[in-house]
Motif scaffolding. Structure first.
Motif, PDB file in Angstrom:
ATOM      1  N   CYS A 164     123.810 -17.024  41.812  1.00 57.18           N
ATOM      2  CA  CYS A 164     122.991 -17.232  40.485  1.00 57.18           C
ATOM      3  C   CYS A 164     122.278 -15.935  40.419  1.00 57.18           C
ATOM      4  CB  CYS A 164     121.869 -18.185  40.561  1.00 57.18           C
ATOM      5  SG  CYS A 164     123.016 -19.902  40.297  1.00 57.18           S
ATOM      6  N   GLY A 165     121.611 -15.194  41.684  1.00 55.29           N
ATOM      7  CA  GLY A 165     120.859 -14.089  41.818  1.00 55.29           C
ATOM      8  C   GLY A 165     122.011 -12.864  41.354  1.00 55.29           C
ATOM      9  N   LEU A 166     122.856 -12.888  41.866  1.00 60.71           N
ATOM     10  CA  LEU A 166     123.999 -11.829  41.477  1.00 60.71           C
ATOM     11  C   LEU A 166     124.269 -11.650  39.932  1.00 60.71           C
ATOM     12  CD1 LEU A 166     126.813 -12.321  44.448  1.00 60.71           C
ATOM     13  CD2 LEU A 166     125.000 -10.271  44.157  1.00 60.71           C
ATOM     14  N   ILE A 167     124.332 -12.894  39.260  1.00 55.73           N
ATOM     15  CA  ILE A 167     124.518 -12.882  37.902  1.00 55.73           C
ATOM     16  C   ILE A 167     123.228 -12.067  37.179  1.00 55.73           C
ATOM     17  CG2 ILE A 167     124.956 -14.045  35.739  1.00 55.73           C
ATOM     18  CD1 ILE A 167     126.388 -16.075  37.757  1.00 55.73           C
ATOM     19  N   LEU A 168     122.149 -12.690  37.696  1.00 53.78           N
ATOM     20  CA  LEU A 168     120.872 -12.194  36.883  1.00 53.78           C
ATOM     21  C   LEU A 168     120.657 -10.829  37.147  1.00 53.78           C
ATOM     22  CD1 LEU A 168     118.439 -15.160  37.303  1.00 53.78           C
ATOM     23  CD2 LEU A 168     119.771 -14.416  35.407  1.00 53.78           C
ATOM     24  N   THR A 169     121.004 -10.387  38.494  1.00 53.07           N
ATOM     25  CA  THR A 169     120.510  -8.888  38.883  1.00 53.07           C
ATOM     26  C   THR A 169     121.630  -7.884  38.177  1.00 53.07           C
ATOM     27  OG1 THR A 169     121.742  -9.228  40.954  1.00 53.07           O
ATOM     28  CG2 THR A 169     119.316  -9.517  40.914  1.00 53.07           C
ATOM     29  N   GLY A 170     122.844  -8.493  38.201  1.00 51.26           N
ATOM     30  CA  GLY A 170     123.696  -7.492  37.646  1.00 51.26           C
ATOM     31  C   GLY A 170     123.514  -7.389  36.055  1.00 51.26           C
ATOM     32  N   THR A 171     123.099  -8.349  35.517  1.00 48.80           N
ATOM     33  CA  THR A 171     122.813  -8.098  34.043  1.00 48.80           C
ATOM     34  C   THR A 171     121.376  -7.295  33.578  1.00 48.80           C
ATOM     35  OG1 THR A 171     123.412 -10.404  33.558  1.00 48.80           O
ATOM     36  CG2 THR A 171     122.069  -9.528  31.727  1.00 48.80           C
ATOM     37  N   TRP A 172     120.654  -7.636  34.532  1.00 50.86           N
ATOM     38  CA  TRP A 172     119.095  -6.736  34.681  1.00 50.86           C
ATOM     39  C   TRP A 172     119.426  -5.372  34.837  1.00 50.86           C
ATOM     40  CZ3 TRP A 172     116.599  -3.809  38.221  1.00 50.86           C
ATOM     41  CH2 TRP A 172     115.368  -3.398  37.758  1.00 50.86           C
ATOM     42  N   MET A 173     120.398  -4.996  35.830  1.00 49.55           N
ATOM     43  CA  MET A 173     120.762  -3.462  35.840  1.00 49.55           C
ATOM     44  C   MET A 173     121.429  -2.915  34.595  1.00 49.55           C
ATOM     45  SD  MET A 173     121.713  -3.266  40.083  1.00 49.55           S
ATOM     46  CE  MET A 173     122.740  -4.467  39.836  1.00 49.55           C
ATOM     47  N   HIS A 174     122.447  -3.641  34.219  1.00 49.70           N
ATOM     48  CA  HIS A 174     123.067  -3.254  32.911  1.00 49.70           C
ATOM     49  C   HIS A 174     121.745  -2.907  31.913  1.00 49.70           C
ATOM     50  CE1 HIS A 174     126.105  -2.774  30.066  1.00 49.70           C
ATOM     51  NE2 HIS A 174     125.438  -3.513  29.015  1.00 49.70           N
ATOM     52  N   ALA A 175     120.894  -3.856  31.707  1.00 52.14           N
ATOM     53  CA  ALA A 175     119.903  -3.585  30.704  1.00 52.14           C
ATOM     54  C   ALA A 175     119.127  -2.358  30.972  1.00 52.14           C
ATOM     55  CB  ALA A 175     118.969  -4.806  30.657  1.00 52.14           C
ATOM     56  N   ARG A 176     118.834  -1.990  32.225  1.00 50.85           N
ATOM     57  CA  ARG A 176     118.270  -0.807  32.618  1.00 50.85           C
ATOM     58  C   ARG A 176     119.003   0.558  32.297  1.00 50.85           C
ATOM     59  NH1 ARG A 176     113.797   0.194  35.121  1.00 50.85           N
ATOM     60  NH2 ARG A 176     114.459   1.906  35.867  1.00 50.85           N
ATOM     61  N   ARG A 177     120.460   0.317  32.302  1.00 46.81           N
ATOM     62  CA  ARG A 177     121.306   1.330  31.886  1.00 46.81           C
ATOM     63  C   ARG A 177     121.315   1.591  30.623  1.00 46.81           C
ATOM     64  NH1 ARG A 177     124.687  -0.828  36.033  1.00 46.81           N
ATOM     65  NH2 ARG A 177     125.915  -2.120  34.449  1.00 46.81           N
ATOM     66  N   LEU A 178     121.079   0.423  29.817  1.00 48.13           N
ATOM     67  CA  LEU A 178     121.013   0.712  28.265  1.00 48.13           C
ATOM     68  C   LEU A 178     119.572   1.259  27.759  1.00 48.13           C
ATOM     69  CD1 LEU A 178     122.229  -2.952  27.026  1.00 48.13           C
ATOM     70  CD2 LEU A 178     123.347  -0.634  26.786  1.00 48.13           C
ATOM     71  N   ALA A 179     118.618   1.241  28.603  1.00 43.47           N
ATOM     72  CA  ALA A 179     117.314   1.806  28.318  1.00 43.47           C
ATOM     73  C   ALA A 179     117.237   3.175  28.735  1.00 43.47           C
ATOM     74  CB  ALA A 179     116.292   0.885  28.878  1.00 43.47           C
ATOM     75  N   ARG A 180     118.355   3.888  29.288  1.00 44.53           N
ATOM     76  CA  ARG A 180     117.710   5.146  30.101  1.00 44.53           C
ATOM     77  C   ARG A 180     118.164   6.438  28.996  1.00 44.53           C
ATOM     78  NH1 ARG A 180     121.518   4.726  35.367  1.00 44.53           N
ATOM     79  NH2 ARG A 180     120.140   3.359  36.593  1.00 44.53           N
ATOM     80  N   SER A 181     119.089   6.119  28.165  1.00 49.88           N
ATOM     81  CA  SER A 181     119.027   7.189  27.298  1.00 49.88           C
ATOM     82  C   SER A 181     120.182   6.743  26.016  1.00 49.88           C
ATOM     83  CB  SER A 181     119.831   8.648  27.892  1.00 49.88           C
ATOM     84  OG  SER A 181     121.006   8.309  28.251  1.00 49.88           O
ATOM     85  N   GLU A 182     120.018   7.470  24.955  1.00 49.09           N
ATOM     86  CA  GLU A 182     120.947   7.085  23.703  1.00 49.09           C
ATOM     87  C   GLU A 182     122.416   7.330  24.033  1.00 49.09           C
ATOM     88  OE1 GLU A 182     121.391   5.303  20.183  1.00 49.09           O
ATOM     89  OE2 GLU A 182     119.387   5.905  20.908  1.00 49.09           O
ATOM     90  N   ARG A 183     122.436   8.299  24.870  1.00 48.28           N
ATOM     91  CA  ARG A 183     123.872   8.572  25.351  1.00 48.28           C
ATOM     92  C   ARG A 183     124.648   7.416  26.352  1.00 48.28           C
ATOM     93  NH1 ARG A 183     125.843  13.543  29.341  1.00 48.28           N
ATOM     94  NH2 ARG A 183     128.146  12.927  29.675  1.00 48.28           N
ATOM     95  N   ALA A 184     123.600   7.141  27.256  1.00 50.70           N
ATOM     96  CA  ALA A 184     123.966   5.805  28.004  1.00 50.70           C
ATOM     97  C   ALA A 184     124.164   4.615  27.273  1.00 50.70           C
ATOM     98  CB  ALA A 184     123.100   5.493  29.100  1.00 50.70           C
ATOM     99  N   ARG A 185     123.100   4.268  26.451  1.00 46.76           N
ATOM    100  CA  ARG A 185     123.512   3.096  25.647  1.00 46.76           C
ATOM    101  C   ARG A 185     124.633   3.077  24.901  1.00 46.76           C
ATOM    102  NH1 ARG A 185     118.661   4.025  22.403  1.00 46.76           N
ATOM    103  NH2 ARG A 185     117.520   3.706  24.596  1.00 46.76           N
TER     104      ARG A 185
END
Length: 431
Positions: free
Chosen positions: A341-362
């Motif tokens: 369960c922690g793997l699922i949640l942390t994986g999603t959290w890291m993806h959300a951070r990638r979305l927030a980095r820049s317009e290009r990454a988004r």
């Protein structure tokens, strides 16, 4: 190779985000289903008892049920699940409602009764199908098992030389630590994720064979869903059935080495199942059918004689829930379930951070179906509530009042789940 790694990373990310919410809820409920019997033991005082000094006394248990509820029908008896557990009986009242009785193993005295809707029933039914009608809910769960396996394979494809990194954990500061922990825990959980994914997919295969194949769901039984049809009893139908105690004695004489765990009396057939020395099978792999009126054997199944397909069918459930070597293995499954369960949640959290980095990454990592997937997932979970109430009413002849301990466990789990899901949703919205 680099292109393959990038594609695998995107697939890993896609399966984690699009199915992440439902997959988390499924694994989260399954994690608690592993220890559901133990939670019932803690939540229900009547389920606890001192162990009996001798062998299981089925005659005393049957007599205790009839003394406590003489106008009811005995649907089944079950031996204690552990050394400090009570024996259990399921009865049906004249109005059609069912009650679960707890019996002192040594004396046969009924020491309490409760609703059949226990912690174990809640988690097993929810985990099996989200309370969606089984023919559809099972396929949904199997589809999520497929996404879990796809995510596993994709993760190994983009994580270079992963077989060398089981003891490699770099303690970074900030978000990089979560990435390191995600990969480290994922590697040590490979065996567990593979077991859960394969057995979860198997439940869908079983259902597909029943619905779209030859209609078989068991190796032996009295219905058309069994590969081996149990013969009809040939005793005089005007004779009353033998007592449970007498039929248990016949079953013990037929299989002296089998420790009976559950018996189900019927007007025509008597069913018993139990545990032998076979490795990794559930009790129903060893079963006996008797003529309820004469006690004559109708069928005697040994797990060791099952064909490979049906032997695996009886193995999948103990593997999926870690129910094959006592409490230590259950606790191991529980811990690794939490890690998954922690793997699922942390994986999603890291993806959300990638979305927030820049317009290009988004633009690079964004999946347009994410919002729709979250909405659909929430609808499935919300719809499970009225579906659960409807199913309980059908199965138990109304919605039986729950004992306070069971209500506390179920509601506590629901509240904790809502809190975790709120954080999950917030992480996806974060920019």
């Amino acid at each position: 190779m680099a292109s393959l790694a990038r594609t695998a990373f995107r697939v890993h990310s896609f399966t984690g985000v699009i199915t992440g919410l439902l997959l988390f809820i499924l694994c989260w409920s399954g994690t608690f289903a592993v220890i559901a019997h133990e939670l019932d033991w803690l939540a229900t005082p009547a389920a606890r008892a001192q162990p009996a000094p001798g062998p299981d006394n089925w005659a005393a248990w049957e007599a205790g049920v009839h003394a406590h509820a003489p106008d009811t029908r005995l649907l089944g008896l079950r031996a204690p699940l552990n050394d400090h557990g009570a024996a259990q009986a399921m009865i049906q009242r004249p109005d059609g409602g069912r009650r679960l009785l707890f019996i002192t193993p040594a004396t046969g005295q009924v020491q309490g009764e409760a609703s059949p809707f226990t912690v174990q029933r809640f988690f097993r039914e929810f985990h099996r199908s989200f309370y969606i009608p089984t023919q559809w809910g099972t396929y949904l769960v199997a589809a999520l098992a497929v996404t879990l396996l796809v995510s596993l394979v994709a993760g190994l494809l983009f994580y270079r030389r992963w077989w060398r990194r089981f003891f490699s954990l770099r303690w970074r500061r900030g978000p990089g630590l979560w990435s390191e922990l995600h990969k480290f825990v994922g590697l040590w959980s490979l065996w567990f994720v593979l077991i859960i994914g394969v057995t979860g997919l198997w439940y869908g295969v079983e259902r597909a064979r029943l619905d779209m194949g030859d209609g078989l769901f068991a190796y032996a039984g009295p219905t058309a869903m069994a590969a081996h049809r149990i013969a009809e009893p040939d005793s005089d139908p005007s004779r009353p059935p033998l007592s449970v105690a007498a039929l248990v004695d016949r079953a013990r004489a037929l299989r002296p080495a089998l420790r009976l765990t559950t018996v189900i009396p019927g007007p025509d057939r008597f069913y018993a199942e139990g545990e032998a020395d076979d490795l990794l099978v559930r009790p129903r792999a060893n079963l006996i059918y008797l003529d309820a009126r004469s006690g004559a054997p109708l069928y005697n199944q040994d797990a060791g004689d099952l064909p490979a397909y049906w032997r695996w069918s009886e193995t999948a459930d103990p593997l999926h829930f870690g129910d094959f070597a006592g409490l230590p293995v259950k606790l191991l499954w529980f811990v690794f379930g939490l890690l998954l369960c922690g793997l699922i949640l942390t994986g999603t959290w890291m993806h959300a951070r990638r979305l927030a980095r820049s317009e290009r990454a988004r633009e690079k990592h964004r999946w347009r179906g994410t919002g729709a997937a979250v909405v659909v997932s929430l609808l499935v979970v919300v719809a499970s509530v009225p579906l659960a109430i409807h199913q309980v009413r059908l199965e138990y002849g109304g919605f039986p009042p729950l004992q306070s301990g069971v209500m506390a466990v179920v509601l506590g789990w629901v509240v904790l789940t809502v809190i975790l899901l709120a954080g999950w949703g917030w992480s996806l919205k974060r920019r």
